[in-house]
Write an enzyme that holds these catalytic residues in place. Structure first.
Site, PDB file in Angstrom:
ATOM      1  N   VAL A 135       0.859  -1.177   0.000  1.00 42.19           N
ATOM      2  CA  VAL A 135       0.000   0.000   0.000  1.00 42.19           C
ATOM      3  C   VAL A 135       0.891   1.221   0.000  1.00 42.19           C
ATOM      4  O   VAL A 135       1.830   1.315   0.806  1.00 42.19           O
ATOM      5  CB  VAL A 135      -0.922   0.024   1.243  1.00 42.19           C
ATOM      6  CG1 VAL A 135      -1.705   1.335   1.300  1.00 42.19           C
ATOM      7  CG2 VAL A 135      -1.866  -1.169   1.224  1.00 42.19           C
ATOM      8  N   ASN A 164       6.732   6.536  -0.624  1.00 39.70           N
ATOM      9  CA  ASN A 164       8.065   5.981  -0.897  1.00 39.70           C
ATOM     10  C   ASN A 164       8.750   5.427   0.349  1.00 39.70           C
ATOM     11  O   ASN A 164       9.975   5.348   0.413  1.00 39.70           O
ATOM     12  CB  ASN A 164       8.961   7.033  -1.562  1.00 39.70           C
ATOM     13  CG  ASN A 164       8.355   7.565  -2.849  1.00 39.70           C
ATOM     14  OD1 ASN A 164       7.889   6.790  -3.678  1.00 39.70           O
ATOM     15  ND2 ASN A 164       8.337   8.894  -2.992  1.00 39.70           N
ATOM     16  N   ARG A 165       7.935   5.060   1.333  1.00 40.68           N
ATOM     17  CA  ARG A 165       8.441   4.496   2.591  1.00 40.68           C
ATOM     18  C   ARG A 165       9.353   5.464   3.363  1.00 40.68           C
ATOM     19  O   ARG A 165      10.145   5.063   4.202  1.00 40.68           O
ATOM     20  CB  ARG A 165       9.185   3.172   2.345  1.00 40.68           C
ATOM     21  CG  ARG A 165       8.283   2.075   1.767  1.00 40.68           C
ATOM     22  CD  ARG A 165       7.116   1.822   2.713  1.00 40.68           C
ATOM     23  NE  ARG A 165       6.328   0.641   2.383  1.00 40.68           N
ATOM     24  CZ  ARG A 165       5.138   0.643   1.781  1.00 40.68           C
ATOM     25  NH1 ARG A 165       4.600   1.795   1.393  1.00 40.68           N
ATOM     26  NH2 ARG A 165       4.478  -0.458   1.570  1.00 40.68           N
ATOM     27  N   MET A 166       9.205   6.753   3.083  1.00 47.64           N
ATOM     28  CA  MET A 166       9.954   7.767   3.833  1.00 47.64           C
ATOM     29  C   MET A 166       9.061   8.269   4.969  1.00 47.64           C
ATOM     30  O   MET A 166       8.646   9.429   5.008  1.00 47.64           O
ATOM     31  CB  MET A 166      10.386   8.909   2.905  1.00 47.64           C
ATOM     32  CG  MET A 166      11.374   8.471   1.834  1.00 47.64           C
ATOM     33  SD  MET A 166      12.933   7.861   2.541  1.00 47.64           S
ATOM     34  CE  MET A 166      13.669   9.402   3.094  1.00 47.64           C
TER      35      MET A 166
END
Length: 216
Positions: free
Chosen positions: A10, A192-194
């Site tokens: 997700v 972006n998983r940041m």
């Protein structure tokens, strides 16, 4: 399924969350997010995953319900003879995580634990539905039972026992635990998983709190 798991993902498209957006204290910030989770329709917004370890250092985790939040910590209630209580008595330390998946948020707390006062237990016990009160008397939590019928029979016996009582008293083997956090991390999913990770941490000497940003 192995291939499907590798592609399950997700993308979190949420607003930023920085230190200047935090409430002055960790417990005020947690209360704020709890209110927002409830307003968003998160099922059992006060559910938290409790992780413990026993004398053998082997970890266990399970979901419990948070029933108190203030400057002293977070509180949940359970049977004092349960597996979790045995772990807590052995280590006197635990962690809990509030997992609000639908909001792409979580809060993680870790720190020492203590029993709540008998007065606090009685006060909370009085708010429980009668069925839940009877269940606490009937269940020897975490003990091996022969079958489902044995549980139903135990509940029927307790129901008869208190049938003529307007008030069901709290069992002597039941009550609350409080986790007093040394660290509290607020996690907000980002693209972006940041992710945003903001951590309150207490100083062991003067008990003051500092806030830091952690890399995702």
């Amino acid at each position: 399924m192995a291939e499907r798991l590798a592609t399950m993902r997700v993308d979190y498209d949420c607003e930023g969350f920085d230190i200047d957006a935090l409430a002055p204290t960790w417990h005020e910030q947690l209360a704020r997010w709890l209110v927002e989770a409830e307003a968003a329709g998160v099922p059992e917004a006060n559910a938290m995953v409790l992780a413990t370890a026993g004398q053998d250092a082997r970890p266990s985790s399970r979901t419990v319900l948070c029933k108190g939040v203030d400057a002293r910590g977070v509180v949940f209630y359970t049977n004092y003879t349960s597996a979790k209580s045995h772990d807590l008595r052995a280590s006197r330390y635990a962690s809990v995580t509030f997992p609000w998946y639908g909001m792409h948020r979580q809060v993680h707390l870790r720190g020492p634990v203590e029993l709540v006062s008998a007065e606090e237990t009685r006060s909370y016990w009085a708010t429980r539905p009668r069925g839940s009160q009877l269940g606490a008397w009937a269940s020897a939590q975490s003990a091996v039972v022969r079958d489902r019928r044995s549980l139903d029979d135990a509940l029927e016996a307790v129901t008869r026992r208190f049938a003529d009582e307007d008030v069901v008293p709290a069992p002597p083997h039941w009550g609350g635990w409080r986790l007093t956090p040394e660290q509290v991390e607020f996690w907000q999913g980002r693209a972006n998983r940041m992710h945003d990770r903001l951590r309150f941490e207490v100083d062991g000497h003067d008990r003051s709190w500092t806030v830091s940003r952690l890399a995702p």
